[in-house]
Scaffold this motif. Structure first.
Motif, short mmCIF file in Angstrom:
data_model
loop_
_atom_site.label_atom_id
_atom_site.label_comp_id
_atom_site.label_asym_id
_atom_site.label_seq_id
_atom_site.Cartn_x
_atom_site.Cartn_y
_atom_site.Cartn_z
N GLY A 60 2.99 -1.49 4.31
CA GLY A 60 2.59 -0.11 4.04
C GLY A 60 1.14 0.11 3.73
N THR A 61 0.27 -0.73 4.26
CA THR A 61 -1.16 -0.49 4.08
C THR A 61 -1.86 -0.58 5.42
N SER A 62 -2.85 0.30 5.62
CA SER A 62 -3.62 0.28 6.87
C SER A 62 -4.67 -0.83 6.84
N LEU A 63 -4.80 -1.51 5.70
CA LEU A 63 -5.82 -2.55 5.52
C LEU A 63 -7.21 -2.00 5.81
N PHE A 117 -2.19 7.55 1.66
CA PHE A 117 -3.60 7.87 1.51
C PHE A 117 -4.06 8.75 2.67
N ARG A 118 -3.68 8.37 3.87
CA ARG A 118 -4.10 9.12 5.05
C ARG A 118 -3.54 10.54 5.03
N ASP A 119 -2.25 10.65 4.67
CA ASP A 119 -1.62 11.98 4.63
C ASP A 119 -2.26 12.86 3.54
N THR A 128 -0.63 -4.72 -5.54
CA THR A 128 -0.49 -3.40 -4.93
C THR A 128 -1.75 -2.56 -5.06
N GLN A 129 -2.00 -1.78 -4.01
CA GLN A 129 -3.06 -0.77 -4.08
C GLN A 129 -2.50 0.52 -4.66
N ASN A 130 -1.19 0.55 -4.85
CA ASN A 130 -0.56 1.79 -5.30
C ASN A 130 -0.78 2.01 -6.78
N VAL A 131 -0.88 3.28 -7.12
CA VAL A 131 -1.10 3.65 -8.51
C VAL A 131 0.20 4.15 -9.14
N ASP A 132 1.27 4.24 -8.34
CA ASP A 132 2.57 4.59 -8.90
C ASP A 132 3.21 3.33 -9.51
N ALA A 133 4.35 3.52 -10.18
CA ALA A 133 5.00 2.39 -10.87
C ALA A 133 6.34 2.06 -10.21
N LYS A 162 9.87 1.29 9.64
CA LYS A 162 9.89 1.83 8.28
C LYS A 162 10.09 0.72 7.26
N ALA A 163 9.42 0.84 6.14
CA ALA A 163 9.56 -0.16 5.08
C ALA A 163 11.01 -0.28 4.62
N THR A 164 11.72 0.85 4.55
CA THR A 164 13.10 0.81 4.03
C THR A 164 14.07 0.13 4.99
N ALA A 182 6.03 5.85 0.70
CA ALA A 182 6.12 7.09 1.49
C ALA A 182 7.55 7.62 1.54
N GLU A 183 8.51 6.70 1.69
CA GLU A 183 9.91 7.14 1.79
C GLU A 183 10.51 7.50 0.42
N SER A 184 9.71 7.35 -0.63
CA SER A 184 10.10 7.89 -1.94
C SER A 184 9.53 9.29 -2.11
N ILE A 193 -4.33 -3.37 -8.40
CA ILE A 193 -5.78 -3.58 -8.27
C ILE A 193 -6.57 -2.28 -8.25
N HIS A 194 -5.89 -1.15 -8.00
CA HIS A 194 -6.57 0.16 -8.04
C HIS A 194 -6.16 1.00 -9.25
N GLY A 195 -5.60 0.34 -10.26
CA GLY A 195 -5.25 1.05 -11.49
C GLY A 195 -3.85 1.65 -11.46
N GLY A 251 0.84 -1.20 0.00
CA GLY A 251 0.00 0.00 0.00
C GLY A 251 0.87 1.24 0.00
N SER A 252 0.24 2.37 0.19
CA SER A 252 0.93 3.65 -0.04
C SER A 252 2.14 3.86 0.89
N GLY A 253 2.17 3.16 2.05
CA GLY A 253 3.29 3.32 2.97
C GLY A 253 4.62 2.86 2.37
P1 NAD Z 1 -3.10 4.23 4.17
O1 NAD Z 1 -2.68 5.69 4.16
O2 NAD Z 1 -4.47 3.92 4.61
O3 NAD Z 1 -2.09 3.42 5.09
C1 NAD Z 1 -0.71 3.58 4.95
C2 NAD Z 1 -0.06 2.64 5.93
O4 NAD Z 1 1.34 2.67 5.69
C3 NAD Z 1 -0.30 2.99 7.39
O5 NAD Z 1 -0.61 1.80 8.08
C4 NAD Z 1 1.05 3.56 7.85
O6 NAD Z 1 1.33 3.23 9.19
C5 NAD Z 1 2.01 2.84 6.92
N1 NAD Z 1 3.23 3.59 6.63
C6 NAD Z 1 3.39 4.92 6.40
N2 NAD Z 1 4.66 5.21 6.14
C7 NAD Z 1 5.34 4.02 6.21
C8 NAD Z 1 6.71 3.66 6.04
N3 NAD Z 1 7.64 4.56 5.75
N4 NAD Z 1 7.04 2.37 6.20
C9 NAD Z 1 6.11 1.43 6.49
N5 NAD Z 1 4.81 1.71 6.66
C10 NAD Z 1 4.43 2.99 6.52
O7 NAD Z 1 -2.77 3.66 2.71
P2 NAD Z 1 -3.34 2.40 1.95
O8 NAD Z 1 -3.72 1.32 2.91
O9 NAD Z 1 -2.42 2.07 0.82
O10 NAD Z 1 -4.67 3.08 1.37
C11 NAD Z 1 -5.12 2.67 0.27
C12 NAD Z 1 -5.43 3.73 -0.81
O11 NAD Z 1 -4.52 4.81 -1.04
C13 NAD Z 1 -5.41 2.94 -2.06
O12 NAD Z 1 -6.66 3.06 -2.64
C14 NAD Z 1 -4.32 3.55 -2.95
O13 NAD Z 1 -4.73 3.45 -4.30
C15 NAD Z 1 -4.25 4.95 -2.47
N6 NAD Z 1 -2.96 5.68 -2.61
C16 NAD Z 1 -1.89 5.25 -3.36
C17 NAD Z 1 -0.67 5.96 -3.39
C18 NAD Z 1 0.48 5.51 -4.27
O14 NAD Z 1 0.26 4.90 -5.32
N7 NAD Z 1 1.76 5.78 -3.88
C19 NAD Z 1 -0.55 7.11 -2.63
C20 NAD Z 1 -1.65 7.54 -1.85
C21 NAD Z 1 -2.85 6.82 -1.87
#
Ligand code: NAD
Length: 238
Positions: free
Chosen positions: A176-179, A27-29, A91-96, A217-219, A20-22, A109-111, A15-17
């Protein structure tokens, strides 16, 4: 019917986490206002119908930022598993950033920001990488091009394929996803009982059953886990 687990298969649910370090906001932020428009308005078919120019501009900006970002050590570590394992990233991420780090099997899965598509249900897709989509630029079916992103209320992509991979993996990493977003979040529950299940995140309200929580942190956490998995593959001869 019993499911056969494939010992060399790893599924990563990201997920987006992980990005984050890129420098890409989670999503939350990002879940605030963009030029006075709430997130729901920017990520829904209704919002697109009401003000397509604004939605287009929002994704053009996100695409430009995602393209300017670089894969981080977590993306790179996941990609480095491929010589030793079959790795499928869901991945829920839309980046590549997973692909740009070298991963070859990525189900978005989210495009994907890197693609445009027409507005009609007939889905022609065009690869645009980091380029903007202009209003007035049409799909070959005559409809306005829009980002190939799954908006709220639209169906997720590749879900059945993702489910098949999750249920047959011997190792599952959630990172990196809050599920919190369904049905993506439900995939973690389908990991096989015998699979090694690890969750990497800064925080997690409810860790799914059977998962070991590596807080951090993921990294930092992902490269450490990957190093162990690569060492295990070497020990068992591959
Ligand atoms: P979310 O914001 O709900 O959860 C992010 C999770 O990552 C949190 O649990 C947080 O604690 C964790 N996190 C934050 N920084 C981290 C780090 N450095 N290392 C490890 N964990 C870290 O995000 P989600 O669950 O992916 O939400 C889903 C929606 O957000 C999806 O629909 C997605 O398409 C969208 N989205 C994608 C991107 C992207 O493609 N990069 C960016 C923003 C939103």
């Amino acid at each position: 019917m019993t499911t056969t687990v494939q010992p060399r298969k790893i599924v990563v649910l990201s997920g987006s986490g992980v990005s984050a370090e890129s420098g890409l906001p989670t999503f939350r932020d990002a879940n605030g206002l963009w030029n006075n428009h709430p997130w729901q308005e920017l990520a829904s078919p209704e919002g697109w119908q009401r003000h397509p120019e604004t939605v287009q501009a929002f994704y053009n900006e996100r695409r430009q930022k995602a393209w300017a970002a670089q894969p981080n050590a977590a993306h790179a570590a996941i990609a480095s598993l491929e010589p030793a394992y079959e790795v499928v990233i869901v991945t829920q991420n839309v980046d590549a950033l997973h692909e740009r780090a070298g991963s070859t099997q990525v189900l978005h899965i989210h495009g994907e920001l890197a693609y445009a598509r027409g507005t009609s249900p007939r889905r022609h897709r065009y690869r645009i990488d980091g380029a903007p989509i202009e209003m007035g630029r049409l799909c070959e079916d005559g409809t306005q091009l829009r980002p190939d992103i799954v908006w709220f209320g639209e169906s997720v992509q590749h879900f059945d394929e993702a489910l098949m991979h999750v249920t047959t993996a011997a190792r599952v990493l959630v990172v990196g996803t809050s599920l919190a977003v369904q049905p993506a979040a439900s995939l973690a529950r389908y990991a096989h009982q015998s699979a090694e299940k690890v969750l990497v995140s800064l925080e997690m309200e409810q860790v799914p059953r059977g998962f070991v929580f590596m807080r951090g942190k993921a990294t930092e956490q992902v490269p450490a886990l990957v190093a162990r998995w690569l060492a295990e593959a070497q020990r068992t001869g591959n």
